[in-house]
Scaffold this active site. Structure first.
Site, PDB file in Angstrom:
ATOM      1  N   SER A   9     -42.002  -9.027 -25.250  1.00  8.77           N
ATOM      2  CA  SER A   9     -42.551  -7.686 -25.001  1.00  8.77           C
ATOM      3  C   SER A   9     -42.044  -6.716 -26.058  1.00  8.77           C
ATOM      4  CB  SER A   9     -42.124  -7.203 -23.620  1.00  8.77           C
ATOM      5  OG  SER A   9     -42.301  -5.798 -23.558  1.00  8.77           O
ATOM      6  N   HIS A  34     -46.595  -9.543 -26.307  1.00  9.07           N
ATOM      7  CA  HIS A  34     -46.937  -8.760 -25.116  1.00  9.07           C
ATOM      8  C   HIS A  34     -46.818  -7.280 -25.453  1.00  9.07           C
ATOM      9  CE1 HIS A  34     -47.340  -8.316 -20.727  1.00  9.07           C
ATOM     10  NE2 HIS A  34     -46.414  -7.372 -20.815  1.00  9.07           N
ATOM     11  N   ASP A  36     -47.104  -3.530 -24.054  1.00  8.34           N
ATOM     12  CA  ASP A  36     -47.085  -2.738 -22.825  1.00  8.34           C
ATOM     13  C   ASP A  36     -47.593  -1.320 -23.069  1.00  8.34           C
ATOM     14  OD1 ASP A  36     -45.905  -4.473 -20.771  1.00  8.34           O
ATOM     15  OD2 ASP A  36     -44.158  -4.507 -22.099  1.00  8.34           O
ATOM     16  N   MET A  38     -48.511   2.254 -21.470  1.00 13.64           N
ATOM     17  CA  MET A  38     -48.171   3.057 -20.278  1.00 13.64           C
ATOM     18  C   MET A  38     -48.675   4.482 -20.452  1.00 13.64           C
ATOM     19  SD  MET A  38     -44.247   1.861 -19.906  1.00 13.64           S
ATOM     20  CE  MET A  38     -43.787   0.137 -19.714  1.00 13.64           C
ATOM     21  N   HIS A  67     -51.058  -5.410 -21.992  1.00 19.15           N
ATOM     22  CA  HIS A  67     -50.793  -5.148 -20.564  1.00 19.15           C
ATOM     23  C   HIS A  67     -50.986  -3.652 -20.317  1.00 19.15           C
ATOM     24  CE1 HIS A  67     -47.499  -5.158 -17.164  1.00 19.15           C
ATOM     25  NE2 HIS A  67     -48.709  -4.921 -16.697  1.00 19.15           N
ATOM     26  N   MET A  69     -50.865  -0.568 -18.256  1.00 18.61           N
ATOM     27  CA  MET A  69     -50.307   0.074 -17.058  1.00 18.61           C
ATOM     28  C   MET A  69     -50.833   1.500 -17.049  1.00 18.61           C
ATOM     29  SD  MET A  69     -46.540  -1.611 -17.310  1.00 18.61           S
ATOM     30  CE  MET A  69     -46.825  -2.044 -19.022  1.00 18.61           C
ATOM     31  N   MET A 138     -45.885  -9.236 -11.573  1.00 16.00           N
ATOM     32  CA  MET A 138     -44.775  -8.369 -11.987  1.00 16.00           C
ATOM     33  C   MET A 138     -43.526  -8.777 -11.212  1.00 16.00           C
ATOM     34  SD  MET A 138     -45.833  -6.490 -14.420  1.00 16.00           S
ATOM     35  CE  MET A 138     -44.254  -5.660 -14.617  1.00 16.00           C
ATOM     36  N   ASP A 176     -43.643 -11.157 -15.547  1.00 20.71           N
ATOM     37  CA  ASP A 176     -43.197 -10.088 -16.451  1.00 20.71           C
ATOM     38  C   ASP A 176     -42.103  -9.248 -15.805  1.00 20.71           C
ATOM     39  OD1 ASP A 176     -43.039  -8.055 -18.312  1.00 20.71           O
ATOM     40  OD2 ASP A 176     -45.072  -7.297 -17.991  1.00 20.71           O
ATOM     41  N   GLY A 177     -40.938  -9.246 -16.449  1.00 25.61           N
ATOM     42  CA  GLY A 177     -39.855  -8.360 -16.048  1.00 25.61           C
ATOM     43  C   GLY A 177     -38.578  -9.087 -15.683  1.00 25.61           C
TER      44      GLY A 177
HETATM   45  C1  DX5 Z   1     -42.365  -3.421 -17.684  1.00 21.67           C
HETATM   46  C2  DX5 Z   1     -43.088  -4.171 -18.776  1.00 21.67           C
HETATM   47  C3  DX5 Z   1     -42.401  -5.420 -19.233  1.00 21.67           C
HETATM   48  C4  DX5 Z   1     -41.031  -5.214 -19.806  1.00 21.67           C
HETATM   49  C5  DX5 Z   1     -40.322  -6.529 -19.940  1.00 21.67           C
HETATM   50  O1  DX5 Z   1     -43.197  -2.420 -17.207  1.00 21.67           O
HETATM   51  O2  DX5 Z   1     -44.372  -4.540 -18.312  1.00 21.67           O
HETATM   52  O3  DX5 Z   1     -43.226  -6.117 -20.114  1.00 21.67           O
HETATM   53  O4  DX5 Z   1     -41.058  -4.566 -21.035  1.00 21.67           O
HETATM   54  O5  DX5 Z   1     -39.064  -6.331 -20.482  1.00 21.67           O
HETATM   55  P1  DX5 Z   1     -37.779  -7.143 -20.023  1.00 21.67           P
HETATM   56  O6  DX5 Z   1     -38.016  -8.566 -20.349  1.00 21.67           O
HETATM   57  O7  DX5 Z   1     -36.693  -6.516 -20.827  1.00 21.67           O
HETATM   58  O8  DX5 Z   1     -37.625  -6.907 -18.526  1.00 21.67           O
HETATM   59 ZN    ZN Z   2     -45.636  -5.984 -19.450  1.00 15.97          ZN
END
Ligand code: DX5
Ligand code: ZN
Length: 218
Positions: A9, A34, A36, A38, A67, A69, A138, A176-177
């Site tokens: 990510s 990946h 992210d 937001m 991804h 969000m 998630m 993820d996470g």
């Molecule tokens: C959280 C993201 C993840 C996050 C993962 O909202 O969707 O992709 O960045 O990071 P790590 O692996 O550090 O939890």
């Molecule tokens: Zn993510």
């Protein structure tokens, strides 16, 4: 145990040198990147959007796993396709019309993904599985990298696998996470096929070893 895909990510990268950071994880053996996105509404954080992704498209051949969000992602799907997304994952909780959103993604020739937050039961997305190329579980509350995996989310991976089997479907099962080499094996035994890992890859001293360990290679 078979080897699964690793999707580092970018949120955990040093944003002052994105090109170098991406090269680093590509050379480390990761197949997917990946990304992210937001919006500060669906999640309490803001990251980056299509302009950044489109610049990165020019410097990498990796599979861009976007991804989203964001609230009502259907409004922006075309922008992310143009920016170079190979796959676009939206949140079940963020769409007023899940079916229309997943269909719109596939119609653009992009692989469609559907994600659920930790408290959303997998049974709620059963009817949408035929429209999914990827299902994203998630394992933390979306919004921030570097959190601890929530243990009660792990069995949802096996539930997705069972539902896909029941309907004779195949899709990637992604989580993820908070994923690291220390906890990935239980996810793999539940049926995981793609592991997202931010901190565990970008902050690793040896990213190649980190990718290998997370992919299930001893
Ligand atoms: C959280 C993201 C993840 C996050 C993962 O909202 O969707 O992709 O960045 O990071 P790590 O692996 O550090 O939890
Ligand atoms: Zn993510």
């Amino acid at each position: 145990m078979g080897r699964i895909k690793v999707a580092p990510s970018l949120l955990a990268a040093d944003f002052s040198k994105l090109a170098q950071e991406i090269k680093k994880v590509e050379e480390a053996g990761a197949e997917w990147l990946h990304l992210d996105v937001m919006d500060g509404v669906f999640v309490p954080n803001i990251s980056f959007g299509p302009c950044v992704i489109s610049c990165l498209r020019g410097i990498s051949e990796m599979y861009f796993d976007v991804h989203l969000m964001i609230t009502e992602p259907i409004r922006y799907i075309e922008d992310y396709k143009k920016a170079g997304a190979d796959g676009i994952t939206v949140h079940y909780e963020a769409c007023s019309d899940v079916r229309a959103t997943l269909t719109a993604i596939r119609e653009l020739g992009v692989r469609a993904g559907l994600s659920v937050k930790p408290d959303t039961p997998v049974s709620e997305i059963e009817e949408y599985l035929p429209l999914c190329d990827t299902v994203l579980i998630m394992t933390v509350e979306p919004g921030f990298g570097g959190q601890k995996l929530i243990a009660r989310t792990v069995s949802k991976i096996g539930e997705v696998r069972a539902l896909l089997q029941k309907h004779g479907l195949s899709a990637e099962i992604e989580a993820d996470g908070g994923i690291s080499a220390a906890n990935v094996s239980e996810l793999i035994s539940e049926g995981l096929t793609v592991a997202v890992a931010g901190s565990a890859v970008f902050r690793a001293e040896d990213p190649t070893a980190a990718v290998a360990a997370i992919s299930g290679v001893e």
